[in-house]
Design a protein around this motif. Structure first.
Motif, PDB file in Angstrom:
ATOM      1  N   ARG A  29     -34.590  12.986   6.201  1.00 36.85           N
ATOM      2  CA  ARG A  29     -33.367  12.488   6.838  1.00 36.85           C
ATOM      3  C   ARG A  29     -32.121  13.196   6.319  1.00 36.85           C
ATOM      4  O   ARG A  29     -31.058  12.620   6.267  1.00 36.85           O
ATOM      5  CB  ARG A  29     -33.254  10.987   6.618  1.00 36.85           C
ATOM      6  CG  ARG A  29     -34.371  10.248   7.292  1.00 36.85           C
ATOM      7  CD  ARG A  29     -34.260   8.768   7.064  1.00 36.85           C
ATOM      8  NE  ARG A  29     -35.429   8.123   7.622  1.00 36.85           N
ATOM      9  CZ  ARG A  29     -35.382   7.274   8.621  1.00 36.85           C
ATOM     10  NH1 ARG A  29     -34.252   6.955   9.150  1.00 36.85           N
ATOM     11  NH2 ARG A  29     -36.492   6.742   9.070  1.00 36.85           N
ATOM     12  N   TYR A  30     -32.266  14.464   5.939  1.00 42.80           N
ATOM     13  CA  TYR A  30     -31.118  15.216   5.447  1.00 42.80           C
ATOM     14  C   TYR A  30     -30.332  15.769   6.625  1.00 42.80           C
ATOM     15  O   TYR A  30     -30.892  16.269   7.584  1.00 42.80           O
ATOM     16  CB  TYR A  30     -31.567  16.356   4.532  1.00 42.80           C
ATOM     17  CG  TYR A  30     -32.306  15.875   3.316  1.00 42.80           C
ATOM     18  CD1 TYR A  30     -31.731  14.952   2.453  1.00 42.80           C
ATOM     19  CD2 TYR A  30     -33.584  16.331   3.039  1.00 42.80           C
ATOM     20  CE1 TYR A  30     -32.420  14.507   1.339  1.00 42.80           C
ATOM     21  CE2 TYR A  30     -34.268  15.886   1.921  1.00 42.80           C
ATOM     22  CZ  TYR A  30     -33.675  14.977   1.080  1.00 42.80           C
ATOM     23  OH  TYR A  30     -34.348  14.527  -0.019  1.00 42.80           O
ATOM     24  N   ALA A  31     -29.022  15.715   6.515  1.00 45.39           N
ATOM     25  CA  ALA A  31     -28.137  16.186   7.585  1.00 45.39           C
ATOM     26  C   ALA A  31     -27.877  17.685   7.448  1.00 45.39           C
ATOM     27  O   ALA A  31     -26.750  18.120   7.335  1.00 45.39           O
ATOM     28  CB  ALA A  31     -26.829  15.408   7.538  1.00 45.39           C
ATOM     29  N   LEU A  32     -28.941  18.476   7.445  1.00 44.83           N
ATOM     30  CA  LEU A  32     -28.804  19.916   7.231  1.00 44.83           C
ATOM     31  C   LEU A  32     -29.417  20.741   8.346  1.00 44.83           C
ATOM     32  O   LEU A  32     -29.596  21.933   8.173  1.00 44.83           O
ATOM     33  CB  LEU A  32     -29.496  20.309   5.916  1.00 44.83           C
ATOM     34  CG  LEU A  32     -28.881  19.772   4.653  1.00 44.83           C
ATOM     35  CD1 LEU A  32     -29.736  20.144   3.460  1.00 44.83           C
ATOM     36  CD2 LEU A  32     -27.491  20.315   4.470  1.00 44.83           C
ATOM     37  N   GLU A  75     -21.627  15.763  -1.774  1.00 46.94           N
ATOM     38  CA  GLU A  75     -21.347  15.073  -3.029  1.00 46.94           C
ATOM     39  C   GLU A  75     -22.518  15.127  -4.011  1.00 46.94           C
ATOM     40  O   GLU A  75     -22.335  15.354  -5.189  1.00 46.94           O
ATOM     41  CB  GLU A  75     -20.973  13.621  -2.761  1.00 46.94           C
ATOM     42  CG  GLU A  75     -19.642  13.474  -2.053  1.00 46.94           C
ATOM     43  CD  GLU A  75     -19.321  12.038  -1.726  1.00 46.94           C
ATOM     44  OE1 GLU A  75     -19.963  11.128  -2.282  1.00 46.94           O
ATOM     45  OE2 GLU A  75     -18.420  11.825  -0.907  1.00 46.94           O
ATOM     46  N   GLY A  76     -23.713  14.892  -3.549  1.00 45.04           N
ATOM     47  CA  GLY A  76     -24.884  14.915  -4.418  1.00 45.04           C
ATOM     48  C   GLY A  76     -25.529  16.293  -4.428  1.00 45.04           C
ATOM     49  O   GLY A  76     -24.946  17.270  -3.972  1.00 45.04           O
ATOM     50  N   PRO A 106     -33.744   9.239 -21.754  1.00 46.90           N
ATOM     51  CA  PRO A 106     -32.902   8.370 -20.920  1.00 46.90           C
ATOM     52  C   PRO A 106     -31.420   8.538 -21.225  1.00 46.90           C
ATOM     53  O   PRO A 106     -30.572   8.106 -20.470  1.00 46.90           O
ATOM     54  CB  PRO A 106     -33.362   6.955 -21.249  1.00 46.90           C
ATOM     55  CG  PRO A 106     -34.467   7.060 -22.217  1.00 46.90           C
ATOM     56  CD  PRO A 106     -34.669   8.489 -22.570  1.00 46.90           C
ATOM     57  N   THR A 107     -31.081   9.209 -22.333  1.00 50.58           N
ATOM     58  CA  THR A 107     -29.675   9.398 -22.684  1.00 50.58           C
ATOM     59  C   THR A 107     -29.078  10.661 -22.079  1.00 50.58           C
ATOM     60  O   THR A 107     -27.884  10.892 -22.211  1.00 50.58           O
ATOM     61  CB  THR A 107     -29.514   9.464 -24.222  1.00 50.58           C
ATOM     62  OG1 THR A 107     -30.297  10.550 -24.718  1.00 50.58           O
ATOM     63  CG2 THR A 107     -29.939   8.160 -24.863  1.00 50.58           C
ATOM     64  N   GLU A 108     -29.894  11.490 -21.415  1.00 52.56           N
ATOM     65  CA  GLU A 108     -29.354  12.692 -20.778  1.00 52.56           C
ATOM     66  C   GLU A 108     -28.441  12.294 -19.632  1.00 52.56           C
ATOM     67  O   GLU A 108     -28.788  11.478 -18.800  1.00 52.56           O
ATOM     68  CB  GLU A 108     -30.477  13.593 -20.248  1.00 52.56           C
ATOM     69  CG  GLU A 108     -31.171  14.361 -21.337  1.00 52.56           C
ATOM     70  CD  GLU A 108     -32.119  15.393 -20.770  1.00 52.56           C
ATOM     71  OE1 GLU A 108     -31.660  16.274 -20.020  1.00 52.56           O
ATOM     72  OE2 GLU A 108     -33.308  15.305 -21.081  1.00 52.56           O
ATOM     73  N   VAL A 109     -27.270  12.884 -19.594  1.00 53.24           N
ATOM     74  CA  VAL A 109     -26.265  12.554 -18.590  1.00 53.24           C
ATOM     75  C   VAL A 109     -26.599  13.239 -17.267  1.00 53.24           C
ATOM     76  O   VAL A 109     -26.914  14.424 -17.239  1.00 53.24           O
ATOM     77  CB  VAL A 109     -24.872  13.003 -19.073  1.00 53.24           C
ATOM     78  CG1 VAL A 109     -23.823  12.728 -18.008  1.00 53.24           C
ATOM     79  CG2 VAL A 109     -24.520  12.298 -20.365  1.00 53.24           C
ATOM     80  N   GLY A 110     -26.529  12.468 -16.187  1.00 51.54           N
ATOM     81  CA  GLY A 110     -26.659  13.046 -14.857  1.00 51.54           C
ATOM     82  C   GLY A 110     -28.073  13.354 -14.407  1.00 51.54           C
ATOM     83  O   GLY A 110     -28.267  13.970 -13.388  1.00 51.54           O
ATOM     84  N   ARG A 111     -29.070  12.958 -15.152  1.00 53.19           N
ATOM     85  CA  ARG A 111     -30.452  13.234 -14.753  1.00 53.19           C
ATOM     86  C   ARG A 111     -31.256  11.952 -14.832  1.00 53.19           C
ATOM     87  O   ARG A 111     -31.031  11.118 -15.680  1.00 53.19           O
ATOM     88  CB  ARG A 111     -31.068  14.274 -15.674  1.00 53.19           C
ATOM     89  CG  ARG A 111     -30.270  15.578 -15.613  1.00 53.19           C
ATOM     90  CD  ARG A 111     -31.056  16.644 -16.156  1.00 53.19           C
ATOM     91  NE  ARG A 111     -31.953  17.132 -15.124  1.00 53.19           N
ATOM     92  CZ  ARG A 111     -32.554  18.291 -15.204  1.00 53.19           C
ATOM     93  NH1 ARG A 111     -32.350  19.057 -16.228  1.00 53.19           N
ATOM     94  NH2 ARG A 111     -33.359  18.689 -14.268  1.00 53.19           N
ATOM     95  N   SER A 112     -32.202  11.831 -13.965  1.00 53.97           N
ATOM     96  CA  SER A 112     -33.079  10.668 -14.009  1.00 53.97           C
ATOM     97  C   SER A 112     -34.066  10.833 -15.164  1.00 53.97           C
ATOM     98  O   SER A 112     -34.266  11.932 -15.669  1.00 53.97           O
ATOM     99  CB  SER A 112     -33.827  10.521 -12.679  1.00 53.97           C
ATOM    100  OG  SER A 112     -34.606  11.649 -12.442  1.00 53.97           O
TER     101      SER A 112
END
Length: 121
Positions: A29-32, A75-76, A106-112
């Motif tokens: 469902r990507y708008a690309l 944005e993402g 889990p403390t890494e910023v911006g990553r799951s």
């Protein structure tokens, strides 16, 4: 089609249809529209030249695709998600790429906590 000597030609035909004839954008469902499928030949060559070790999908996307303004301004990280869904995942299905999940802190910023990584076989 089911005879052993037909497996190679069948896989080659299915690969051709999946990456050059079928618009894999229909399955997400990507708008690309059709990005990055319009660049599939260059992407496959770039993967063969650059993916010699385990690399995150974001790195593979930056190394193997041409930047597109709509993708960069999103944005993402839409580009990496679309690259995984439309190029990397089908390559895994065909046995041309391996995928693994690498646990992250889990403390890494911006990553799951776990981010899939891929590499060429």
């Amino acid at each position: 089609m089911l005879a052993a000597e037909q497996h190679g030609p069948l896989q080659a035909l299915l690969f051709h249809v999946a990456l050059w004839r079928l618009n894999l954008a229909y399955f997400d469902r990507y708008a690309l529209d059709s990005w990055p499928l319009t660049q599939v030949g260059v992407i496959l060559w770039s993967l063969s030249a650059s993916a010699h070790e385990w690399l995150p999908r974001e790195t593979l996307t930056r190394l193997c695709t041409s930047p597109v303004i709509d993708v960069l301004e999103w944005e993402g990280d839409l580009g990496s998600s679309a690259m995984e869904a439309r190029i990397l995942r089908p390559l895994v299905w065909f046995g041309l790429l391996e995928s693994r999940t690498e646990p992250r802190s889990p403390t890494e910023v911006g990553r799951s906590p776990s981010v899939p990584e891929s590499t060429a076989v």
